[in-house]
Design an enzyme around this catalytic site. Structure first.
Site, short mmCIF file in Angstrom:
data_model
loop_
_atom_site.label_atom_id
_atom_site.label_comp_id
_atom_site.label_asym_id
_atom_site.label_seq_id
_atom_site.Cartn_x
_atom_site.Cartn_y
_atom_site.Cartn_z
N PHE A 1 0.87 -1.18 0.00
CA PHE A 1 0.00 0.00 0.00
C PHE A 1 0.90 1.22 0.00
O PHE A 1 1.63 1.46 0.98
CB PHE A 1 -0.84 -0.07 1.27
CG PHE A 1 -1.81 1.04 1.51
CD1 PHE A 1 -3.06 1.02 0.92
CD2 PHE A 1 -1.52 2.06 2.41
CE1 PHE A 1 -4.00 2.01 1.20
CE2 PHE A 1 -2.45 3.05 2.69
CZ PHE A 1 -3.69 3.02 2.08
N ALA A 2 0.88 1.98 -1.08
CA ALA A 2 1.85 3.07 -1.22
C ALA A 2 1.14 4.42 -1.17
O ALA A 2 0.76 4.98 -2.19
CB ALA A 2 2.63 2.91 -2.52
N THR B 1 2.03 6.91 1.82
CA THR B 1 2.91 7.89 2.46
C THR B 1 4.03 8.36 1.53
O THR B 1 4.55 7.59 0.74
CB THR B 1 3.53 7.26 3.74
OG1 THR B 1 2.46 6.82 4.57
CG2 THR B 1 4.39 8.24 4.51
N SER C 1 0.92 12.12 7.90
CA SER C 1 -0.41 12.26 8.49
C SER C 1 -1.35 13.01 7.55
O SER C 1 -2.53 12.71 7.46
CB SER C 1 -0.32 13.02 9.81
OG SER C 1 0.50 12.30 10.71
N ARG D 1 10.41 -15.81 39.71
CA ARG D 1 11.50 -14.97 40.22
C ARG D 1 11.32 -14.70 41.72
O ARG D 1 10.27 -14.22 42.17
CB ARG D 1 11.51 -13.63 39.47
CG ARG D 1 12.45 -12.60 39.99
CD ARG D 1 13.88 -12.92 39.66
NE ARG D 1 14.78 -11.90 40.18
CZ ARG D 1 16.08 -12.08 40.33
NH1 ARG D 1 16.64 -13.24 40.01
NH2 ARG D 1 16.84 -11.10 40.79
N GLN E 1 2.41 -6.97 46.44
CA GLN E 1 1.22 -6.31 45.90
C GLN E 1 1.54 -5.24 44.86
O GLN E 1 0.73 -4.98 43.97
CB GLN E 1 0.40 -5.70 47.05
CG GLN E 1 -0.29 -6.79 47.86
CD GLN E 1 -1.20 -6.26 48.92
OE1 GLN E 1 -1.09 -5.09 49.32
NE2 GLN E 1 -2.11 -7.09 49.41
N GLN F 1 9.28 -3.71 33.48
CA GLN F 1 9.43 -3.39 34.90
C GLN F 1 9.34 -4.66 35.76
O GLN F 1 10.12 -4.85 36.70
CB GLN F 1 8.31 -2.40 35.32
CG GLN F 1 8.62 -1.62 36.56
CD GLN F 1 9.84 -0.71 36.38
OE1 GLN F 1 10.22 -0.38 35.26
NE2 GLN F 1 10.46 -0.34 37.48
N GLU G 1 -0.60 3.44 10.12
CA GLU G 1 -2.05 3.41 9.87
C GLU G 1 -2.76 4.51 10.67
O GLU G 1 -3.86 4.33 11.19
CB GLU G 1 -2.63 2.01 10.13
CG GLU G 1 -1.94 0.95 9.27
CD GLU G 1 -2.76 -0.26 8.88
OE1 GLU G 1 -3.99 -0.22 9.03
OE2 GLU G 1 -2.16 -1.23 8.41
C1 LIG Z 1 7.51 0.65 9.85
C2 LIG Z 1 6.54 1.50 9.11
C3 LIG Z 1 5.72 0.93 8.16
C4 LIG Z 1 4.86 1.72 7.39
N1 LIG Z 1 4.13 1.14 6.38
C5 LIG Z 1 3.44 1.94 5.52
C6 LIG Z 1 2.84 1.40 4.34
O1 LIG Z 1 2.89 0.19 4.08
N2 LIG Z 1 2.22 2.25 3.47
C7 LIG Z 1 2.15 3.60 3.71
O2 LIG Z 1 1.59 4.30 2.87
N3 LIG Z 1 2.70 4.14 4.83
C8 LIG Z 1 3.35 3.35 5.73
N4 LIG Z 1 3.95 3.89 6.85
C9 LIG Z 1 3.85 5.32 7.08
C10 LIG Z 1 3.04 5.69 8.30
O3 LIG Z 1 1.67 5.47 8.08
C11 LIG Z 1 3.37 7.16 8.64
O4 LIG Z 1 4.70 7.16 9.15
C12 LIG Z 1 2.41 7.77 9.63
O5 LIG Z 1 1.14 7.94 9.07
C13 LIG Z 1 2.89 9.12 10.15
O6 LIG Z 1 3.33 9.95 9.11
P1 LIG Z 1 4.76 10.66 9.24
O7 LIG Z 1 5.75 9.60 9.57
O8 LIG Z 1 5.00 11.46 8.03
O9 LIG Z 1 4.65 11.59 10.49
P2 LIG Z 1 4.09 13.09 10.52
O10 LIG Z 1 2.80 13.16 9.80
O11 LIG Z 1 5.18 14.01 10.10
O12 LIG Z 1 3.80 13.28 12.06
C14 LIG Z 1 4.79 13.70 13.00
C15 LIG Z 1 4.08 13.99 14.33
O13 LIG Z 1 3.13 15.07 14.13
C16 LIG Z 1 1.84 14.65 14.55
N5 LIG Z 1 0.84 15.31 13.74
C17 LIG Z 1 0.73 15.37 12.39
N6 LIG Z 1 -0.36 16.07 12.02
C18 LIG Z 1 -0.98 16.44 13.16
C19 LIG Z 1 -2.15 17.18 13.47
N7 LIG Z 1 -2.96 17.64 12.51
N8 LIG Z 1 -2.48 17.39 14.76
C20 LIG Z 1 -1.69 16.92 15.74
N9 LIG Z 1 -0.55 16.21 15.54
C21 LIG Z 1 -0.21 15.98 14.26
C22 LIG Z 1 1.85 13.14 14.37
O14 LIG Z 1 0.85 12.51 15.15
C23 LIG Z 1 3.25 12.80 14.83
O15 LIG Z 1 3.28 12.78 16.22
C24 LIG Z 1 4.78 3.11 7.65
C25 LIG Z 1 5.58 3.68 8.65
C26 LIG Z 1 6.47 2.91 9.35
C27 LIG Z 1 7.35 3.56 10.39
#
Ligand SMILES: Cc1cc2nc3c(=O)[nH]c(=O)nc-3n(C[C@H](O)[C@H](O)[C@H](O)COP(=O)(O)OP(=O)(O)OC[C@H]3O[C@@H](n4cnc5c(N)ncnc54)[C@H](O)[C@@H]3O)c2cc1C
Length: 384
Positions: free
Chosen positions: A122-123, A125, A131, A269, A280, A337, A364
């Protein structure tokens, strides 16, 4: 058609046995070698696990969401990397085709995805669109009787093995945001597709994510998902709905596993002349983890049942994903922990789970994006 209670119980028991006998014993090896052995992948294919969510008419198991969730609980009882090997075929790599594909697209890809012969990826990002998925920049230019794709996708799970990519690209550069995005089914080996070196990750070793660069990749018009431009974003979001419930169920499964390990370790342990399970303060951590796991499990089951009944669960799938992924993070932290120093040492495997589960809060849709989806749902007039 839902499975009979008996068939579902048999399937769940078979997966539980496979997890216990074949996967759990090689968790450390897979973590260290960063590779799931081919014979294990073949066994997963033989069990039909690549096609759990694909309809029976295309060779899949055709599980309902509730049934899939029960299987995902079991798959969560071992390293999440194993689940990730088959995760894209069941979720983000096939659902767009199931939900929006033309009859010809379904016929072409679903049988291979169900058997595991084709790996789906699924491409969505991109380097500058995470996001904010509606801002993708990959372009699909109309040329002759087809399209030419150009752009870079980032962190694409299972890309190195992909037989088909669901690619989200902008067909209408003049329409900003989600409306200008279309989805394409792009065979993995087409000229112009460049798969980057797998990224080095914090955890979930054994599955791979890479950049995928589309250098003027030519596809025919029938690669357009559903044959309709402009529905790509809608497709992506609907696919994620199901995926989020699946991920939530895996989080519950991992929490159950960590809890079982924590209970066993705490009972064995000894400190101050007795098992630490008798203290507890340790019991409180176990009780908190159990209660949170049960809450997530109940949410996931209820939401899966409602989805099967045809309810709109967009908001609740996000609530499940947010709660379950945050929950398993806390359970993993408590497990470290309870294990004390051993929790930090690789031989015990707990630190591996601690790293593995961190991803669930990111992909996701991050926790913040789930919060936005939930709040948007709550604030929509007439929702509640
Ligand atoms: C191991 C791995 C596998 C993945 N597999 C896939 C895949 O198969 N296909 C695919 O398409 N993608 C994939 N991804 C991508 C993944 O879905 C994104 O990394 C994720 O959606 C976050 O996008 P970003 O990394 O650009 O972070 P950013 O969008 O840059 O976010 C950075 C921070 O800002 C916050 N943020 C962003 N916008 C807002 C907002 N409006 N309000 C508040 N906070 C915000 C985020 O929550 C986060 O904390 C994968 C990622 C990883 C690490």
């Amino acid at each position: 058609m839902p499975l009979s209670q008996e068939s579902l119980a048999e399937l769940v028991a078979a997966v539980a046995r496979f997890v216990k006998e074949r996967l759990v014993p090689i968790e450390a090896e897979v973590g260290e070698n960063d590779r799931v052995p081919d014979d294990v992948i073949q066994e997963m294919k033989n069990m039909g696990l690549f096609g759990m969510s694909i309809p029976e008419e295309f060779g899949g198991l055709g599980l309902t969401m509730e049934e899939e969730v029960h299987v995902a609980f079991e798959l969560g009882h071992t390293s999440p990397a194993f689940r990730s090997v088959l995760g894209t075929n069941n979720g983000i790599g096939s659902q767009a085709i199931i939900l929006f594909g033309t009859p010809e697209q379904k016929q072409r890809y679903l049988p291979g995805l169900a058997s595991g012969q084709i790996i789906g990826s699924f491409a969505l990002t991109e380097p500058d669109a995470g996001s904010d998925a509606g801002s993708v920049r990959t372009l699909a230019r109309r040329e002759g009787d087809g399209y030419v794709l150009s752009g870079t996708k980032r962190y694409i799970t299972n890309a190195p093995k992909a037989g088909v990519f669901s690619v989200f690209a902008r067909t209408d550069p003049n329409t900003p945001g989600a409306k200008g995005i279309s989805a394409f089914l792009v065979p993995g080996g087409l000229p112009g597709i460049e798969i980057g070196k797998p990224d080095r990750k914090m955890g979930q070793h054994g599955t791979y994510v890479s950049d995928v660069v589309f250098n003027d990749v030519r596809v025919p018009a029938n690669a357009l998902l559903g044959g309709v431009e402009g529905q790509g974003f809608k497709a992506a979001m609907q696919v994620l709905d199901r995926g989020r419930l699946h991920i939530s169920a895996v989080c519950v499964g991992v929490a159950e596993r960590l809890l079982a390990d924590s209970v066993r370790y705490a009972s064995e342990r000894q400190q101050f002349g007795k098992p630490i399970a008798e203290f507890q303060l340790i019991q409180a951590m176990l009780a908190d983890s159990y209660t949170e796991m049960l809450a997530a499990k109940s949410m996931v089951l209820e939401t899966a049942r409602r989805r099967d009944r045809g309810d709109d669960v967009n908001m609740d799938a996000s609530a499940c994903k947010m709660f379950a992924s945050e929950m398993v993070g806390r359970v993993a932290d408590r497990a470290v922990q309870i294990y004390g120093g051993a929790g930090y040492i690789a031989d015990y495997g707990i630190e591996r789970f601690y790293r593995d589960v961190r991803l669930f809060r990111l992909y996701e849709g991050t926790t913040q994006i789930q919060q936005i989806v939930i709040a948007r749902g709550l604030l929509r007039p007439g929702t509640r």
